[in-house]
Design a protein around this motif. Structure first.
Motif, PDB file in Angstrom:
ATOM      1  N   UNK A  64      32.725  71.494 -54.285  1.00  0.00           N
ATOM      2  CA  UNK A  64      34.137  71.234 -54.557  1.00  0.00           C
ATOM      3  C   UNK A  64      34.804  70.597 -53.347  1.00  0.00           C
ATOM      4  N   UNK A  65      35.829  69.765 -53.590  1.00  0.00           N
ATOM      5  CA  UNK A  65      36.571  69.159 -52.487  1.00  0.00           C
ATOM      6  C   UNK A  65      37.535  70.185 -51.884  1.00  0.00           C
ATOM      7  N   UNK A  66      38.174  69.791 -50.771  1.00  0.00           N
ATOM      8  CA  UNK A  66      39.010  70.729 -50.029  1.00  0.00           C
ATOM      9  C   UNK A  66      40.213  71.222 -50.833  1.00  0.00           C
TER      10      UNK A  66
ATOM     11  N   UNK B 133      48.060  80.687 -36.093  1.00  0.00           N
ATOM     12  CA  UNK B 133      47.103  79.577 -36.041  1.00  0.00           C
ATOM     13  C   UNK B 133      46.374  79.446 -37.372  1.00  0.00           C
ATOM     14  N   UNK B 134      45.922  80.573 -37.902  1.00  0.00           N
ATOM     15  CA  UNK B 134      45.193  80.560 -39.166  1.00  0.00           C
ATOM     16  C   UNK B 134      46.078  80.015 -40.287  1.00  0.00           C
ATOM     17  N   UNK B 135      47.286  80.509 -40.364  1.00  0.00           N
ATOM     18  CA  UNK B 135      48.180  80.062 -41.443  1.00  0.00           C
ATOM     19  C   UNK B 135      48.508  78.584 -41.319  1.00  0.00           C
ATOM     20  N   UNK B 136      48.701  78.119 -40.087  1.00  0.00           N
ATOM     21  CA  UNK B 136      48.996  76.696 -39.879  1.00  0.00           C
ATOM     22  C   UNK B 136      47.818  75.824 -40.302  1.00  0.00           C
ATOM     23  N   UNK B 137      46.613  76.240 -39.931  1.00  0.00           N
ATOM     24  CA  UNK B 137      45.421  75.454 -40.290  1.00  0.00           C
ATOM     25  C   UNK B 137      45.157  75.498 -41.791  1.00  0.00           C
ATOM     26  N   UNK B 138      45.415  76.639 -42.426  1.00  0.00           N
ATOM     27  CA  UNK B 138      45.231  76.708 -43.879  1.00  0.00           C
ATOM     28  C   UNK B 138      46.246  75.808 -44.579  1.00  0.00           C
ATOM     29  N   UNK B 139      47.484  75.830 -44.116  1.00  0.00           N
ATOM     30  CA  UNK B 139      48.503  74.954 -44.705  1.00  0.00           C
ATOM     31  C   UNK B 139      48.117  73.489 -44.526  1.00  0.00           C
ATOM     32  N   UNK B 140      47.554  73.163 -43.370  1.00  0.00           N
ATOM     33  CA  UNK B 140      47.159  71.785 -43.094  1.00  0.00           C
ATOM     34  C   UNK B 140      46.083  71.321 -44.061  1.00  0.00           C
ATOM     35  N   UNK B 141      45.015  72.096 -44.217  1.00  0.00           N
ATOM     36  CA  UNK B 141      43.906  71.651 -45.068  1.00  0.00           C
ATOM     37  C   UNK B 141      44.271  71.728 -46.543  1.00  0.00           C
ATOM     38  N   UNK B 142      45.121  72.674 -46.927  1.00  0.00           N
ATOM     39  CA  UNK B 142      45.482  72.795 -48.341  1.00  0.00           C
ATOM     40  C   UNK B 142      46.462  71.714 -48.783  1.00  0.00           C
ATOM     41  N   UNK B 143      47.187  71.133 -47.832  1.00  0.00           N
ATOM     42  CA  UNK B 143      48.136  70.067 -48.180  1.00  0.00           C
ATOM     43  C   UNK B 143      47.558  68.680 -47.940  1.00  0.00           C
ATOM     44  N   UNK B 144      46.358  68.623 -47.352  1.00  0.00           N
ATOM     45  CA  UNK B 144      45.725  67.341 -47.055  1.00  0.00           C
ATOM     46  C   UNK B 144      45.133  66.749 -48.330  1.00  0.00           C
ATOM     47  N   UNK B 145      44.742  65.478 -48.249  1.00  0.00           N
ATOM     48  CA  UNK B 145      44.101  64.825 -49.397  1.00  0.00           C
ATOM     49  C   UNK B 145      42.919  65.644 -49.892  1.00  0.00           C
ATOM     50  N   UNK B 146      42.617  65.522 -51.166  1.00  0.00           N
ATOM     51  CA  UNK B 146      41.425  66.160 -51.720  1.00  0.00           C
ATOM     52  C   UNK B 146      40.215  65.366 -51.255  1.00  0.00           C
ATOM     53  N   UNK B 147      39.531  65.876 -50.229  1.00  0.00           N
ATOM     54  CA  UNK B 147      38.392  65.140 -49.684  1.00  0.00           C
ATOM     55  C   UNK B 147      37.108  65.953 -49.802  1.00  0.00           C
ATOM     56  N   UNK B 148      36.005  65.227 -49.865  1.00  0.00           N
ATOM     57  CA  UNK B 148      34.705  65.855 -49.710  1.00  0.00           C
ATOM     58  C   UNK B 148      34.495  66.107 -48.222  1.00  0.00           C
ATOM     59  N   UNK B 149      34.141  67.323 -47.857  1.00  0.00           N
ATOM     60  CA  UNK B 149      33.857  67.588 -46.455  1.00  0.00           C
ATOM     61  C   UNK B 149      32.586  66.857 -46.045  1.00  0.00           C
ATOM     62  N   UNK B 150      32.433  66.662 -44.742  1.00  0.00           N
ATOM     63  CA  UNK B 150      31.227  66.004 -44.245  1.00  0.00           C
ATOM     64  C   UNK B 150      29.975  66.786 -44.613  1.00  0.00           C
ATOM     65  N   UNK B 151      30.086  68.103 -44.689  1.00  0.00           N
ATOM     66  CA  UNK B 151      28.921  68.906 -45.039  1.00  0.00           C
ATOM     67  C   UNK B 151      28.539  68.718 -46.500  1.00  0.00           C
TER      68      UNK B 151
END
Length: 315
Positions: free
Chosen positions: A216-218, A253-271
């Motif tokens: 699944x994407x992010x 820090x955790x909440x900020x990073x979660x907000x960042x990735x959840x609001x970012x484009x729907x991308x396939x992670x490099x993994x």
């Protein structure tokens, strides 16, 4: 504007994008790559599609690592930027060790994980290492010689592991920041880059292994009623692991990073992209880094351990 001579070690999705932007701004950029991607770079140049809006085309010198050592000297470059998969860091720096040791050229790492800079420092000395991270960018090789990328594509960099008083790397970091910003790459400087690397690992460990497992994407992961809790659980375990390196991440820090990735484009992670292509996964440098540090402190990391076990068994 200063025209820099830049070596990009690993011109894949991330490195290829930054190389194209820097070349577009007039800097002299040299690439390293391997296999069919290298062959295509030599024959047809580098093509980068950015956010379905821009296409960059540049014919840049491109070498294998053996060809690089035979054709160039490390002192020919103002900076060496490393954008390799972290799975390749140890092998490539063993290949380039004598070549790099013969000069004083600074090395900037733009890689996933928190263990690349220590490996690089072992080879060239801590005084030449600049830590860095690429933020809010997704990118991969679409086909040999052709890269696609999206996102704000920001960079944060700084003397690793911390900026010291009268640190000689400060001048280099400030110059790189100025030139990167002038090239259209939003770049910030941190006096505590180890802290920033761990903040990014909150995201990397939170979504990369789980995306490879679920395919699944992010956005799908972070908005899923069940998987979002697993993402947060793996981020919490990363927060715990950071303490082993003396980095005090907080719930904010955790909440900020979660907000960042959840609001970012729907991308396939490099993994996830690596799993789809049958390439080695950066599992050890992301989830493994968390597990090793949690084990050293006697702290459990059940979410990360389970996802790792399932991926290692090919599920």
């Amino acid at each position: 504007m200063v025209h820099l001579k830049i070596l990009m070690v690993g011109a894949g999705g991330i490195g290829g994008y930054y190389a194209a932007k820097l070349a577009e701004a007039g800097h002299e950029v040299t690439l390293t790559a391997r296999g069919e991607h290298l062959n295509a770079l030599k024959l047809n140049g580098l093509v980068v599609d950015y956010a379905s809006r821009q296409t960059f085309r540049h014919s840049l010198p491109a070498y294998s690592h053996k060809e690089l050592v035979d054709s160039c000297q490390a002192r020919d470059f103002d900076v060496v930027i490393v954008s390799l998969k972290s799975t390749a860091t140890k092998e490539v720096f063993a290949e380039l060790a004598e070549w790099l040791q013969a000069a004083k050229t600074p090395v900037l790492s733009l890689q996933n994980g928190v263990d690349n800079e220590p490996l690089i420092a072992e080879i060239i000395g801590e005084e030449r290492v600049i830590g860095g991270l690429a933020v809010r960018i997704g990118g991969h090789i679409l086909k040999p010689g052709h890269v696609v990328a999206e996102g704000a594509a920001e960079i944060v960099m700084g003397a690793w592991p911390l900026k010291e008083m009268n640190d000689p790397r400060s001048q280099v970091v400030d110059q790189l920041s100025r030139e990167f910003n002038a090239a259209g790459i939003p770049t910030g400087v941190s006096d505590n880059i180890r802290y920033e690397l761990w903040r990014k690992l909150l995201i990397n460990n939170g979504v990369n292994p789980l995306s490879a497992l679920t395919r699944l994407d992010t956005r799908s992961l972070t908005h899923h009623p069940e998987f979002r809790h697993v993402v947060v659980g793996m981020m919490n375990e990363t927060l715990d692991a950071a303490k082993a390196d003396g980095v005090d991440l907080t719930r904010e820090d955790l909440e900020e990073m979660f907000d960042l990735i959840s609001s970012f484009n729907a991308i396939k992670t490099s993994m996830l992209v690596d799993r789809e292509k049958g390439h080695p996964l950066e599992l050890d440098s992301i989830a493994g880094a968390v597990l090793r540090r949690c084990e050293s402190m006697g702290v459990e990391a059940p979410y990360t351990r389970l996802v790792c076990a399932l991926l290692n068994h090919g599920l």
